[in-house]
Design a protein around this motif. Structure first.
Motif, PDB file in Angstrom:
ATOM      1  N   ALA A   1     -40.555   0.321   4.593  1.00 46.11           N
ATOM      2  CA  ALA A   1     -40.890   1.099   4.028  1.00 46.11           C
ATOM      3  C   ALA A   1     -39.406   1.685   4.800  1.00 46.11           C
ATOM      4  CB  ALA A   1     -42.430   1.870   4.859  1.00 46.11           C
ATOM      5  N   VAL A   2     -39.443   1.575   6.354  1.00 45.75           N
ATOM      6  CA  VAL A   2     -38.206   1.362   6.354  1.00 45.75           C
ATOM      7  C   VAL A   2     -36.884   1.684   5.458  1.00 45.75           C
ATOM      8  CG1 VAL A   2     -36.214   1.756   8.536  1.00 45.75           C
ATOM      9  CG2 VAL A   2     -38.558   1.975   8.705  1.00 45.75           C
ATOM     10  N   ILE A   3     -36.636   0.219   4.571  1.00 46.95           N
ATOM     11  CA  ILE A   3     -35.686  -0.249   3.630  1.00 46.95           C
ATOM     12  C   ILE A   3     -35.920   0.723   2.839  1.00 46.95           C
ATOM     13  CG2 ILE A   3     -35.221  -2.038   2.297  1.00 46.95           C
ATOM     14  CD1 ILE A   3     -35.881  -3.790   4.686  1.00 46.95           C
ATOM     15  N   GLY A   4     -36.991   0.849   1.818  1.00 44.82           N
ATOM     16  CA  GLY A   4     -37.004   2.017   0.748  1.00 44.82           C
ATOM     17  C   GLY A   4     -36.729   2.944   1.396  1.00 44.82           C
ATOM     18  N   VAL A   5     -36.765   3.774   2.869  1.00 41.17           N
ATOM     19  CA  VAL A   5     -36.768   5.170   3.024  1.00 41.17           C
ATOM     20  C   VAL A   5     -35.031   4.804   2.256  1.00 41.17           C
ATOM     21  CG1 VAL A   5     -36.008   7.239   4.942  1.00 41.17           C
ATOM     22  CG2 VAL A   5     -37.860   6.481   3.778  1.00 41.17           C
ATOM     23  N   ALA A   6     -34.403   4.347   3.809  1.00 45.31           N
ATOM     24  CA  ALA A   6     -33.018   3.485   3.044  1.00 45.31           C
ATOM     25  C   ALA A   6     -32.814   3.408   1.818  1.00 45.31           C
ATOM     26  CB  ALA A   6     -32.321   2.427   4.337  1.00 45.31           C
TER      27      ALA A   6
END
Length: 434
Positions: free
Chosen positions: A249-254
């Motif tokens: 999810a953090v990868i997705g936001v970035a």
């Protein structure tokens, strides 16, 4: 208090608080307090504090705000227009033409947003005026969008699958994998219906679009590369075992921020608005989860879940009969509650009897999401209907009538999934049991 009196009283209290306009989370807390006061020897305040804290401090839930934020960023980017431009050249030769773009665009956007309402709103803002200007039938424009918008619940990363996994302590990675093939099957059913309708209603279709050369089609398809890369980065990292759902999810936001920055589609104000909207949505879901956690333990004190399970067990229903009864139950619930509320309110009661019937909890999660998808397009509380009402100006019952064939296709998909459970279980069994 006798269960025969208490159960109807609690149901009445729930619907009365909801009808009065109380937020769902607070309505669940109010009913839980009523159950505790009438049935529990334990102090309600202590139970409330313990269960709310326990219900919200679940590690798997940390992925929730990040996936919501990712979707909010992409809603404010040029993603929907790029998807429309990239997909349209590949659909002009199919019966139904650009109506297939609604299905394909919703499937793609669902794979990066996780939200049914966000999927419907984002694709709808682009496709409704575009298809209307080209002479497509309003019934099919709105119907395909209403039905396809529900993909946000099923195709990973799905917010509701995260909630189900946290509430039932099931693997979110397995649930995500289990949703892939049913999601593709549902998209195929929708496209098949569009082609059949177009062949039977040639007089209601606009003139065919000019044929696009293969080179031009592939040049247009390059606009899909950013979203495809984002899908691979988010979902692929989970399936490859590189990242947990929270890390993905953090990868997705970035990735979403990078995509918005490179296309110059998002200002600092837009970033702030997306963060604010994600915070509001996350808090809403958290209140619902907190209320459901408290209500679940309060219901345990009343003995209603045990009595209900014993009653259904005494009926000696076959697994198929049990699933049919649950389908009707969830559809009725969906007429009054949103999908996340349905999941957190019922799984603690329903899941033990489902597992006692020999039904896999991962498969049941996909089954439940399919039924909840139906609730998105059934009045009076159908969130996709509300979104489309805002976009089109049509009344909610007209939109529901346009969406009715796709409700029927969801029922068909549910029947196929029940007869062939490996549609959901094959991929997680293959990918995660190697």
């Amino acid at each position: 208090m006798e269960i025969a009196i208490l159960a109807p009283l609690l149901v009445l209290a729930l619907f009365a608080t909801l009808a009065a306009g109380l937020w769902v989370g607070f309505a669940l807390i109010a009913v839980g307090l009523l159950a505790m006061v009438t049935s529990a020897p334990a102090p309600a305040s202590l139970v409330f504090a313990t269960k709310v804290w326990g219900g919200l401090t679940v590690w798997d839930l940390t992925a929730l705000p990040m996936f919501i934020w990712m979707g909010e960023i992409l809603v404010r980017s040029r993603l929907s227009s790029d998807m429309f431009s990239g997909l349209s050249p590949f659909t002009t030769r199919l019966p139904g033409g650009l109506l297939h773009v609604n299905v394909m665009a919703c499937a793609l956007f669902a794979a990066v947003s996780g939200s049914s309402a966000a999927t419907t709103a984002t694709v709808g803002r682009m496709s409704v005026p575009e298809l209307g200007a080209r002479g497509y039938d309003d019934r099919m424009i709105i119907g395909t969008l209403a039905g396809s918008g529900t993909f946000g619940f099923l195709i990973p990363p799905s917010i509701i699958l995260i909630v189900y996994g946290a509430a039932t302590e099931q693997s979110i990675a397995r649930l995500f994998l289990a949703g892939v093939v049913p999601g593709l099957m549902l998209a195929a059913l929708f496209s098949g219906y569009i082609m059949l309708w177009a062949l039977l209603n040639r007089g209601r279709m606009p003139a065919p679009e000019p044929a696009t050369s293969l080179g031009a089609a592939f040049r247009a398809a390059t606009k899909l590369l950013p979203v495809l890369v984002l899908i691979v980065a988010v979902i692929g990292s989970i399936y490859a075992g590189i990242a947990s759902p929270t890390e993905a999810a953090v990868i997705g936001v970035a990735g979403a921020l990078l995509l918005a920055w490179t296309t110059r589609a998002l200002s600092l104000r837009g970033v702030w608005d997306s963060l604010r909207a994600a915070t509001i949505t996350t808090c809403m879901i958290s209140f619902i989860l907190a209320g459901a956690a408290f209500l679940t333990v309060a219901m345990g004190y009343t003995g209603i879940p045990r009595q209900l399970a014993a009653w259904i067990g005494a009926m000696d229903l076959s697994p198929y009969a049990l699933l049919a009864a649950l389908t009707v139950f969830f559809i009725i619930m969906g007429m009054f509650l949103d999908g996340i509320s349905i999941v957190v309110l019922t799984v603690s009661i329903i899941l033990p009897m489902v597992m006692a019937a020999g039904i896999d909890p991962i498969w049941f999660g996909i089954f439940l999401v399919l039924v909840v998808e139906m609730s998105q397009i059934t009045p009076p509380v159908g969130f996709n209907l509300f979104v489309l009402q805002t976009i089109t100006g049509r009344d909610i019952f007209t939109i529901a009538r346009y969406a009715a064939p796709f409700f029927g296709l969801l029922v068909l998909a549910l029947a196929i999934l029940s007869v062939f459970p490996q549609i959901a279980l094959w991929l997680p069994g293959t990918m995660l049991n190697r």
